[in-house]
Design an enzyme around this catalytic site. Structure first.
Site, PDB file in Angstrom:
ATOM      1  N   HIS A   1      -5.907   2.212  -4.186  1.00 12.27           N
ATOM      2  CA  HIS A   1      -5.022   1.565  -3.295  1.00 12.27           C
ATOM      3  C   HIS A   1      -4.315   0.289  -3.453  1.00 12.27           C
ATOM      4  O   HIS A   1      -5.013  -0.354  -4.644  1.00 12.27           O
ATOM      5  CB  HIS A   1      -5.497   1.340  -1.929  1.00 12.27           C
ATOM      6  CG  HIS A   1      -6.809   0.239  -1.725  1.00 12.27           C
ATOM      7  ND1 HIS A   1      -6.639  -0.712  -0.834  1.00 12.27           N
ATOM      8  CD2 HIS A   1      -7.764   0.078  -2.534  1.00 12.27           C
ATOM      9  CE1 HIS A   1      -7.556  -1.494  -0.979  1.00 12.27           C
ATOM     10  NE2 HIS A   1      -8.278  -1.032  -2.068  1.00 12.27           N
TER      11      HIS A   1
ATOM     12  N   HIS B   1      -2.767   0.957   6.804  1.00  7.76           N
ATOM     13  CA  HIS B   1      -2.862   1.097   5.465  1.00  7.76           C
ATOM     14  C   HIS B   1      -3.164   2.133   4.915  1.00  7.76           C
ATOM     15  O   HIS B   1      -3.764   3.149   5.665  1.00  7.76           O
ATOM     16  CB  HIS B   1      -4.240   0.166   5.269  1.00  7.76           C
ATOM     17  CG  HIS B   1      -4.386  -0.333   3.517  1.00  7.76           C
ATOM     18  ND1 HIS B   1      -3.675  -0.989   2.985  1.00  7.76           N
ATOM     19  CD2 HIS B   1      -5.372   0.364   2.896  1.00  7.76           C
ATOM     20  CE1 HIS B   1      -4.234  -1.169   1.626  1.00  7.76           C
ATOM     21  NE2 HIS B   1      -5.275  -0.303   1.528  1.00  7.76           N
TER      22      HIS B   1
ATOM     23  N   CYS C   1       0.787  -1.431   0.044  1.00  8.43           N
ATOM     24  CA  CYS C   1       0.127  -0.126  -0.047  1.00  8.43           C
ATOM     25  C   CYS C   1       0.708   1.246  -0.094  1.00  8.43           C
ATOM     26  O   CYS C   1       0.624   2.245  -0.812  1.00  8.43           O
ATOM     27  CB  CYS C   1      -0.913   0.030   1.057  1.00  8.43           C
ATOM     28  SG  CYS C   1      -0.128  -0.018   2.698  1.00  8.43           S
TER      29      CYS C   1
END
Length: 313
Positions: free
Chosen positions: A121, A109, A59
Site C-alpha cells: 500500500h 485507506h 493509497c
C-alpha cells in the site's frame, strides 16, 4: 497482454455506484506474478495526497495505477473502490484482493493483498511499502476486502535471486534506483573483473550491450544467474534481498558471530541466510525501524555504500 474490461455486476449498482466493475471472463487474466511485479515496482515511491503517478501516490491512486497497468479500471477513492467487486473474508484473501481500513473515519485507506496477511500500500509515513494486516495498528483498523478480479497462476517462480519477472517501466526512476544492469557494471568494476569478453550468455543481453561484459564476467563467477527463461533483465529494478544474495556470492562473505535479525525477514525467506551474513559483517543495519526492506528497490546511493562496505571486508 489483452486488455481486460471490468463489466457491471448489476445495472442498478452502476447507476448508484458509478463505475463499479468486474472482469470480462473472455479476456486473458493477468497472473499473480504479473500483479506482484507491477505492485512491487512502486516500492519506495513517496506518499503524496492526491498523487496518481510514480512521482507520488496516495493509497487509492496507487491501487488504481497498478490495476490500470494490468488492464482493470478502479474508482478513484478508497471509499468508492470499496463499492466495487465482491466481499471476501480475511481468511480467504488472495493476491490481488483489495483490503480496506478505517484510518480517519469510514473506509479511508486501501491496499493490495499479496495473499495471506501481507499487503502492499501507499502509506502516509512510509510511501509504497509492504505491511501485515495482523499487526496491532492495521488489525484494529481493518474494514474488509473486495475481489474485483481473480488473478491467474504464476508464470514465474519467485523464489531466489533473479526469479522476478522483468519490470521495465518509466515509472522507475533509474536516476535514483539501480537497475540490474547498473548493479552488474558497478560490481564488476569494484571487483576488478575483466569485462572484455562480451559473448552473450543471456538471450536479452546482446554482445553489443554495455552490460554484456559485466554480465558475462559475473555469470562466470556464479554471482548472477538468469531467471527461469535464462534472461538477465538488465532494465529491471533490483531489490535489497537480491542485493544481499549477490554481495555474499561476489565477496564470498561468511556468517560472523555478531547477529542481527529483522522483523520482515523470517527464517523461511529465500534470502534470509544472505541477509544475516550481510548484517553480521556490518554491511547493513537495515532501515532503522527493525526491518531490512527485503522488497524495497535498491537506490544508487545505497548500492555504492553496500559495495564500499563489502570491499572493505
Amino acid at each position: 497482454m489483452k486488455k481486460k474490461i471490468l463489466l457491471p455486476i448489476f445495472a442498478a449498482f452502476m447507476i448508484f455506484a458509478g463505475t463499479a466493475t468486474t472482469t470480462n471472463n473472455s479476456a486473458e487474466a493477468a497472473s499473480i506474478s504479473e500483479l506482484t511485479a507491477t505492485a512491487s515496482k512502486y516500492i519506495g515511491v513517496p506518499y503524496v495526497y492526491g498523487g496518481t503517478t510514480a512521482q507520488g501516490l496516495d493509497c487509492s491512486g496507487y491501487t488504481k495505477l497498478v490495476f490500470k497497468q494490468l488492464g482493470y479500471t478502479l474508482n478513484r477513492t478508497a471509499a468508492m473502490q470499496y463499492k466495487q467487486g465482491t466481499s471476501v473474508s480475511k481468511a480467504n484473501l488472495q493476491a490481488g484482493d483489495l483490503v480496506f481500513f478505517d484510518t480517519s473515519g469510514g473506509v479511508s485507506h486501501v491496499g493490495i493483498s499479496l495473499g495471506g496477511t501481507k499487503f502492499i500500500h501507499a502509506g502516509v509515513s512510509t510511501g509504497v511499502t509492504e505491511a501485515d494486516i495482523n499487526t496491532s495498528y492495521w488489525s484494529k483498523r481493518y474494514v474488509g476486502a473486495k475481489r474485483v478480479t481473480t488473478f491467474g497462476e504464476n508464470t514465474t517462480v519467485a523464489a531466489g535471486e533473479a526469479k522476478k519477472e522483468e519490470v521495465k517501466d518509466a515509472a522507475i526512476d533509474f536516476t535514483v534506483y539501480a537497475s540490474r544492469g547498473e548493479v552488474a557494471l558497478q560490481l564488476a568494476e569494484a571487483l576488478g573483473l575483466d569485462t572484455s569478453d562480451t559473448t552473450s550468455v543471456f538471450p536479452d543481453v546482446k554482445s553489443s550491450s554495455k552490460f554484456a561484459g559485466a554480465a558475462k564476467a559475473l555469470y562466470e563467477l556464479g554471482v548472477f544467474t538468469g531467471d527461469e527463461n535464462g534472461k538477465f533483465n538488465p532494465g529491471s529494478p533490483f531489490t535489497r534481498a537480491q542485493m544481499a544474495k549477490v554481495l555474499v556470492a561476489a565477496y564470498k562473505l561468511e556468517l560472523q558471530e555478531q547477529q542481527l535479525s529483522f522483523t520482515d525477514v523470517p527464517a523461511s525467506h529465500w534470502a534470509s541466510n544472505d541477509i544475516s551474513i550481510l548484517a553480521s559483517n556490518g554491511i547493513t543495519n537495515g532501515l532503522g525501524d527493525g526491518t531490512f526492506g527485503v522488497s524495497n528497490n535498491v537506490k544508487l546511493v545505497d548500492l555504492a555504500a553496500f559495495i564500499e562496505r563489502a570491499q572493505n571486508k
